[in-house]
Design a protein around this motif. Structure first.
Motif, mmCIF file in Angstrom:
data_model
loop_
_atom_site.group_PDB
_atom_site.id
_atom_site.type_symbol
_atom_site.label_atom_id
_atom_site.label_comp_id
_atom_site.label_asym_id
_atom_site.label_seq_id
_atom_site.Cartn_x
_atom_site.Cartn_y
_atom_site.Cartn_z
ATOM 1 N N ARG A 228 0.863 -1.192 0.000
ATOM 2 C CA ARG A 228 0.000 0.000 0.000
ATOM 3 C C ARG A 228 0.895 1.235 0.000
ATOM 4 O O ARG A 228 1.722 1.399 0.904
ATOM 5 C CB ARG A 228 -0.878 -0.020 1.240
ATOM 6 N N PRO A 229 0.759 2.113 -0.999
ATOM 7 C CA PRO A 229 1.664 3.268 -1.112
ATOM 8 C C PRO A 229 1.684 4.172 0.124
ATOM 9 O O PRO A 229 2.742 4.620 0.539
ATOM 10 C CB PRO A 229 1.141 4.031 -2.328
ATOM 11 N N ALA A 230 0.545 4.410 0.711
ATOM 12 C CA ALA A 230 0.481 5.339 1.841
ATOM 13 C C ALA A 230 0.822 4.677 3.177
ATOM 14 O O ALA A 230 0.992 5.365 4.175
ATOM 15 C CB ALA A 230 -0.912 5.957 1.918
ATOM 16 N N ASP A 231 0.932 3.365 3.183
ATOM 17 C CA ASP A 231 1.175 2.655 4.433
ATOM 18 C C ASP A 231 1.992 1.400 4.144
ATOM 19 O O ASP A 231 1.449 0.344 3.843
ATOM 20 C CB ASP A 231 -0.153 2.288 5.091
ATOM 21 N N GLY A 232 3.307 1.496 4.212
ATOM 22 C CA GLY A 232 4.199 0.388 3.896
ATOM 23 C C GLY A 232 4.070 -0.817 4.807
ATOM 24 O O GLY A 232 4.649 -1.850 4.544
ATOM 25 N N ARG A 233 3.296 -0.688 5.882
ATOM 26 C CA ARG A 233 3.087 -1.826 6.787
ATOM 27 C C ARG A 233 1.903 -2.681 6.367
ATOM 28 O O ARG A 233 1.481 -3.559 7.086
ATOM 29 C CB ARG A 233 2.858 -1.323 8.211
ATOM 30 N N ARG A 234 1.354 -2.409 5.186
ATOM 31 C CA ARG A 234 0.216 -3.178 4.693
ATOM 32 C C ARG A 234 0.426 -3.545 3.229
ATOM 33 O O ARG A 234 0.924 -2.753 2.434
ATOM 34 C CB ARG A 234 -1.067 -2.387 4.821
ATOM 35 N N PHE A 235 0.041 -4.772 2.879
ATOM 36 C CA PHE A 235 0.033 -5.243 1.494
ATOM 37 C C PHE A 235 -1.414 -5.597 1.151
ATOM 38 O O PHE A 235 -2.050 -6.382 1.864
ATOM 39 C CB PHE A 235 0.906 -6.490 1.328
ATOM 40 N N ASP A 236 -1.957 -5.012 0.081
ATOM 41 C CA ASP A 236 -3.328 -5.270 -0.339
ATOM 42 C C ASP A 236 -3.386 -6.385 -1.384
ATOM 43 O O ASP A 236 -2.561 -6.429 -2.304
ATOM 44 C CB ASP A 236 -3.949 -3.999 -0.931
ATOM 45 N N TRP A 237 -4.384 -7.247 -1.261
ATOM 46 C CA TRP A 237 -4.585 -8.346 -2.203
ATOM 47 C C TRP A 237 -5.019 -7.792 -3.547
ATOM 48 O O TRP A 237 -5.830 -6.875 -3.622
ATOM 49 C CB TRP A 237 -5.643 -9.290 -1.642
ATOM 50 N N ARG A 238 -4.449 -8.336 -4.623
ATOM 51 C CA ARG A 238 -4.820 -7.933 -5.979
ATOM 52 C C ARG A 238 -5.541 -9.044 -6.719
ATOM 53 O O ARG A 238 -6.527 -8.800 -7.378
ATOM 54 C CB ARG A 238 -3.586 -7.511 -6.794
ATOM 55 N N CYS A 239 -5.033 -10.264 -6.633
ATOM 56 C CA CYS A 239 -5.650 -11.376 -7.359
ATOM 57 C C CYS A 239 -5.009 -12.691 -6.940
ATOM 58 O O CYS A 239 -4.001 -12.694 -6.254
ATOM 59 C CB CYS A 239 -5.513 -11.197 -8.868
ATOM 60 N N ASP A 240 -5.635 -13.775 -7.356
ATOM 61 C CA ASP A 240 -5.043 -15.101 -7.208
ATOM 62 C C ASP A 240 -4.491 -15.495 -8.569
ATOM 63 O O ASP A 240 -5.027 -15.108 -9.617
ATOM 64 C CB ASP A 240 -6.075 -16.123 -6.750
ATOM 65 N N GLU A 241 -3.410 -16.278 -8.572
ATOM 66 C CA GLU A 241 -2.763 -16.729 -9.811
ATOM 67 C C GLU A 241 -2.531 -18.229 -9.727
ATOM 68 O O GLU A 241 -2.305 -18.747 -8.635
ATOM 69 C CB GLU A 241 -1.394 -16.087 -9.993
ATOM 70 N N PRO A 242 -2.547 -18.893 -10.873
ATOM 71 C CA PRO A 242 -2.167 -20.315 -10.832
ATOM 72 C C PRO A 242 -0.683 -20.423 -10.499
ATOM 73 O O PRO A 242 0.106 -19.547 -10.845
ATOM 74 C CB PRO A 242 -2.457 -20.815 -12.245
ATOM 75 N N GLY A 243 -0.314 -21.470 -9.823
ATOM 76 C CA GLY A 243 1.095 -21.685 -9.493
ATOM 77 C C GLY A 243 1.815 -22.376 -10.634
ATOM 78 O O GLY A 243 1.201 -22.801 -11.600
ATOM 79 N N THR A 244 3.105 -22.451 -10.511
ATOM 80 C CA THR A 244 3.883 -23.190 -11.498
ATOM 81 C C THR A 244 3.974 -24.620 -11.017
ATOM 82 O O THR A 244 4.218 -24.886 -9.849
ATOM 83 C CB THR A 244 5.298 -22.583 -11.657
ATOM 84 N N ARG A 245 3.765 -25.523 -11.870
ATOM 85 C CA ARG A 245 3.758 -26.953 -11.486
ATOM 86 C C ARG A 245 4.953 -27.654 -12.055
ATOM 87 O O ARG A 245 5.481 -27.386 -13.029
ATOM 88 C CB ARG A 245 2.487 -27.603 -11.983
#
Length: 93
Positions: free
Chosen positions: A76-93
């Motif tokens: 989060r740009p205004a608060d470096g102590r937080r990370f906001d969820w954007r999406c889920d992605e498939p993993g590499t198998r």
């Protein structure tokens, strides 16, 4: 969330027997998505340092793509102590 509540959280990737934050480490809170409320250890990734993490793809078993999938979080740009969820992605198998 006050500091006491923050330090009671569970740390992403830590063993279940020892998932509490440690006072000698720095953490950011994951907000939203499948890992909401967990803490991410960012001790070696302080804002402004050359290893600063602006986004992280974290492996999770409970996201949209199930086991092996990843949840993408962005600092989060205004608060470096937080990370906001954007999406889920498939993993590499």
């Amino acid at each position: 969330m006050d500091e006491a509540d923050f330090m009671r959280g569970r740390v992403y990737g830590a063993d279940h027997d020892d998932a509490s934050p440690r006072p000698d480490r720095a953490y950011a809170q994951l907000v939203g998505g499948p890992l909401d409320g967990l803490l991410l250890d960012v001790t070696d990734h302080a804002p402004g340092d050359r290893h600063d993490r602006h986004e992280v793809a974290l492996t999770t078993e409970i996201g949209r793509y199930g086991p092996g999938g990843r949840a993408l979080y962005v600092r989060r740009p205004a608060d470096g102590r937080r990370f906001d969820w954007r999406c889920d992605e498939p993993g590499t198998r």
